[in-house]
Write an enzyme that holds these catalytic residues in place. Structure first.
Site, PDB file in Angstrom:
ATOM      1  N   ALA A  24     -52.674 101.698  77.713  1.00  0.00           N
ATOM      2  CA  ALA A  24     -53.385 100.500  77.271  1.00  0.00           C
ATOM      3  C   ALA A  24     -52.448  99.332  76.974  1.00  0.00           C
ATOM      4  CB  ALA A  24     -54.225 100.833  76.032  1.00  0.00           C
ATOM      5  N   ARG A  36     -54.266 102.701  69.686  1.00  0.00           N
ATOM      6  CA  ARG A  36     -53.353 103.201  68.653  1.00  0.00           C
ATOM      7  C   ARG A  36     -52.222 102.243  68.298  1.00  0.00           C
ATOM      8  NH1 ARG A  36     -54.728 107.099  72.056  1.00  0.00           N
ATOM      9  NH2 ARG A  36     -55.725 108.981  71.249  1.00  0.00           N
ATOM     10  N   HIS A 123     -58.173 108.663  83.551  1.00  0.00           N
ATOM     11  CA  HIS A 123     -59.293 108.639  82.610  1.00  0.00           C
ATOM     12  C   HIS A 123     -60.514 107.912  83.163  1.00  0.00           C
ATOM     13  CE1 HIS A 123     -56.246 109.401  79.111  1.00  0.00           C
ATOM     14  NE2 HIS A 123     -56.485 110.474  79.831  1.00  0.00           N
ATOM     15  N   CYS A 131     -73.807 109.842  85.450  1.00  0.00           N
ATOM     16  CA  CYS A 131     -74.812 110.603  84.698  1.00  0.00           C
ATOM     17  C   CYS A 131     -74.205 111.915  84.209  1.00  0.00           C
ATOM     18  CB  CYS A 131     -76.033 110.880  85.571  1.00  0.00           C
ATOM     19  SG  CYS A 131     -77.238 111.953  84.755  1.00  0.00           S
ATOM     20  N   CYS A 156     -80.403 107.840  83.220  1.00  0.00           N
ATOM     21  CA  CYS A 156     -80.093 107.923  84.645  1.00  0.00           C
ATOM     22  C   CYS A 156     -81.356 107.626  85.454  1.00  0.00           C
ATOM     23  CB  CYS A 156     -79.569 109.315  84.984  1.00  0.00           C
ATOM     24  SG  CYS A 156     -79.340 109.587  86.760  1.00  0.00           S
ATOM     25  N   THR A 197     -47.652 103.015  76.824  1.00  0.00           N
ATOM     26  CA  THR A 197     -48.475 104.156  76.411  1.00  0.00           C
ATOM     27  C   THR A 197     -47.836 104.846  75.220  1.00  0.00           C
ATOM     28  OG1 THR A 197     -49.307 106.340  77.042  1.00  0.00           O
ATOM     29  CG2 THR A 197     -47.422 105.520  78.284  1.00  0.00           C
ATOM     30  N   ASN A 222     -42.043 100.720  75.780  1.00  0.00           N
ATOM     31  CA  ASN A 222     -43.179 100.663  74.856  1.00  0.00           C
ATOM     32  C   ASN A 222     -42.774  99.911  73.595  1.00  0.00           C
ATOM     33  OD1 ASN A 222     -45.985 101.548  74.611  1.00  0.00           O
ATOM     34  ND2 ASN A 222     -45.306 102.725  72.839  1.00  0.00           N
TER      35      ASN A 222
HETATM   36  P1  NAD Z   1     -52.583 103.798  73.134  1.00  0.00           P
HETATM   37  O1  NAD Z   1     -53.476 102.782  72.518  1.00  0.00           O
HETATM   38  O2  NAD Z   1     -52.508 105.147  72.591  1.00  0.00           O
HETATM   39  O3  NAD Z   1     -51.082 103.268  73.177  1.00  0.00           O
HETATM   40  C1  NAD Z   1     -50.763 102.010  73.618  1.00  0.00           C
HETATM   41  C2  NAD Z   1     -49.282 101.808  73.302  1.00  0.00           C
HETATM   42  O4  NAD Z   1     -48.878 100.578  73.873  1.00  0.00           O
HETATM   43  C3  NAD Z   1     -48.983 101.746  71.803  1.00  0.00           C
HETATM   44  O5  NAD Z   1     -47.907 102.608  71.505  1.00  0.00           O
HETATM   45  C4  NAD Z   1     -48.619 100.277  71.564  1.00  0.00           C
HETATM   46  O6  NAD Z   1     -47.637 100.100  70.587  1.00  0.00           O
HETATM   47  C5  NAD Z   1     -48.098  99.868  72.918  1.00  0.00           C
HETATM   48  N1  NAD Z   1     -48.275  98.457  73.260  1.00  0.00           N
HETATM   49  C6  NAD Z   1     -49.389  97.704  73.105  1.00  0.00           C
HETATM   50  N2  NAD Z   1     -49.209  96.480  73.625  1.00  0.00           N
HETATM   51  C7  NAD Z   1     -47.933  96.456  74.091  1.00  0.00           C
HETATM   52  C8  NAD Z   1     -47.147  95.469  74.748  1.00  0.00           C
HETATM   53  N3  NAD Z   1     -47.631  94.247  75.057  1.00  0.00           N
HETATM   54  N4  NAD Z   1     -45.875  95.788  75.088  1.00  0.00           N
HETATM   55  C9  NAD Z   1     -45.373  97.021  74.796  1.00  0.00           C
HETATM   56  N5  NAD Z   1     -46.068  97.985  74.195  1.00  0.00           N
HETATM   57  C10 NAD Z   1     -47.340  97.713  73.850  1.00  0.00           C
HETATM   58  O7  NAD Z   1     -52.974 103.788  74.643  1.00  0.00           O
HETATM   59  P2  NAD Z   1     -52.880 104.959  75.633  1.00  0.00           P
HETATM   60  O8  NAD Z   1     -51.663 105.762  75.407  1.00  0.00           O
HETATM   61  O9  NAD Z   1     -53.091 104.356  76.932  1.00  0.00           O
HETATM   62  O10 NAD Z   1     -54.119 105.926  75.231  1.00  0.00           O
HETATM   63  C11 NAD Z   1     -55.396 105.447  74.811  1.00  0.00           C
HETATM   64  C12 NAD Z   1     -56.542 105.839  75.744  1.00  0.00           C
HETATM   65  O11 NAD Z   1     -57.625 104.931  75.563  1.00  0.00           O
HETATM   66  C13 NAD Z   1     -56.186 105.708  77.176  1.00  0.00           C
HETATM   67  O12 NAD Z   1     -55.994 106.976  77.661  1.00  0.00           O
HETATM   68  C14 NAD Z   1     -57.368 105.010  77.859  1.00  0.00           C
HETATM   69  O13 NAD Z   1     -58.205 105.973  78.459  1.00  0.00           O
HETATM   70  C15 NAD Z   1     -58.122 104.365  76.764  1.00  0.00           C
HETATM   71  N6  NAD Z   1     -57.984 102.881  76.690  1.00  0.00           N
HETATM   72  C16 NAD Z   1     -57.915 102.130  77.825  1.00  0.00           C
HETATM   73  C17 NAD Z   1     -57.785 100.741  77.739  1.00  0.00           C
HETATM   74  C18 NAD Z   1     -57.711  99.932  79.009  1.00  0.00           C
HETATM   75  O14 NAD Z   1     -58.206 100.373  80.032  1.00  0.00           O
HETATM   76  N7  NAD Z   1     -57.081  98.749  78.986  1.00  0.00           N
HETATM   77  C19 NAD Z   1     -57.715 100.123  76.500  1.00  0.00           C
HETATM   78  C20 NAD Z   1     -57.810 100.931  75.334  1.00  0.00           C
HETATM   79  C21 NAD Z   1     -57.919 102.314  75.460  1.00  0.00           C
END
Ligand code: NAD
Length: 251
Positions: A24, A36, A123, A131, A156, A197, A222
């Site tokens: 994300a 997170r 994901h 559905c 659905c 991530t 990150n």
């Molecule tokens: P996460 O929210 O767990 O982690 C995101 C990480 O990125 C964090 O550690 C944060 O500190 C870091 N971060 C945020 N912005 C940043 C930047 N500009 N530069 C550097 N680091 C940055 O996300 P995840 O690990 O992808 O897991 C969350 C789950 O939620 C995903 O598996 C996904 O399915 C879903 N999700 C998707 C989206 C999307 O599609 N954009 C958004 C939110 C959540």
């Protein structure tokens, strides 16, 4: 090469095969909050995590109604890809990209110009519905039109089952074929580049271990520490939109 951006850029330059895992954090600059991170949806409101669990979605109609209210106005619909997405298109153009594994559901890698064949959506995607009973998929826009017309929990249209975005909630299995493809890309690479991530969600984060065990160099970019920083060859802490363009500039 030494540590830091120069060392990581050198690893990429010498690699024939690069597999990328995004989270994300590559889309926060596009206005889509992560879960997170410091400004994350769950960091600010821990109760929101319930909306992303399959059991609550199936058992509680109010959770589904709230999910549809949020989908209708989700920042994904107006989001444009950013500098990190663009840098990964440049990485592909350099001929090194094996696969772009993403945990994101926003399709911003494809919008930026990454080849759809190389994007592996671990994901799923928010751009379709699926559905939970018959598995039928349809464009998200069709369901959102019904929500706009007044349905607060559209069933659905084929079987009357519960409709959800075609994304993986907690308690839901990842698609076996998708996961297999991701694991194959992780073991068939010279460098595994994990970007934006928290590496806290499994099995997605497990591709880092697989790559490291297969002898690949691991580069983590990150804003915060991750549980895999110890196994990484290089850890770069900072904004992905600033760091990734510098990593690929010389390729
Ligand atoms: P996460 O929210 O767990 O982690 C995101 C990480 O990125 C964090 O550690 C944060 O500190 C870091 N971060 C945020 N912005 C940043 C930047 N500009 N530069 C550097 N680091 C940055 O996300 P995840 O690990 O992808 O897991 C969350 C789950 O939620 C995903 O598996 C996904 O399915 C879903 N999700 C998707 C989206 C999307 O599609 N954009 C958004 C939110 C959540």
């Amino acid at each position: 090469g030494g540590p830091g951006v120069a060392g990581a850029a050198d690893l990429l330059a010498r690699a024939e095969r690069v597999t990328v895992l995004t989270g994300a954090g590559v889309s926060t600059d596009s206005g889509i909050p992560d879960f997170r991170g410091p400004q994350g949806v769950w960091t600010r409101n821990p109760a929101a995590e319930r909306l992303s669990t399959l059991q609550a979605y199936v058992e509680d109609p109010e959770v589904r109604r709230e999910a549809w209210r949020q989908r209708a106005v989700h920042p994904i619909w107006g989001a444009r890809p950013g500098a990190a997405h663009a840098a990964l298109v440049d990485l592909e153009r350099s001929g090194r990209l094996v696969a772009l594994l993403t945990q994101n559901i926003d399709e911003l890698h494809q919008a930026a110009g990454s080849s759809p064949e190389l994007v592996v959506e671990l994901h799923g995607t928010m751009h379709h519905t699926q559905c939970l009973s018959c598995g039928a998929r349809a464009p998200m826009g069709e369901a959102l039109e019904r929500v706009a017309a007044g349905e607060d929990d559209p069933p659905c249209p084929h079987c009357g089952g519960i409709l959800k975005s075609a994304t993986i909630s907690f308690g839901q299995e990842l698609d076996a074929g998708v996961l297999m493809r991701a694991r194959q890309a992780a073991v068939d690479t010279d460098v595994l580049l994990a970007v934006g991530t928290s590496l806290g969600v499994h099995p997605a984060a497990g591709v880092v271990d697989l790559a490291a065990a297969a002898g690949a160099a691991v580069v983590i970019v990150n804003g915060e520490p991750t549980p895999y920083d110890d196994v990484a060859t290089v850890v770069l802490r900072g904004g992905v939109g600033e760091i990734l363009p510098r990593l690929v500039a010389g390729l």
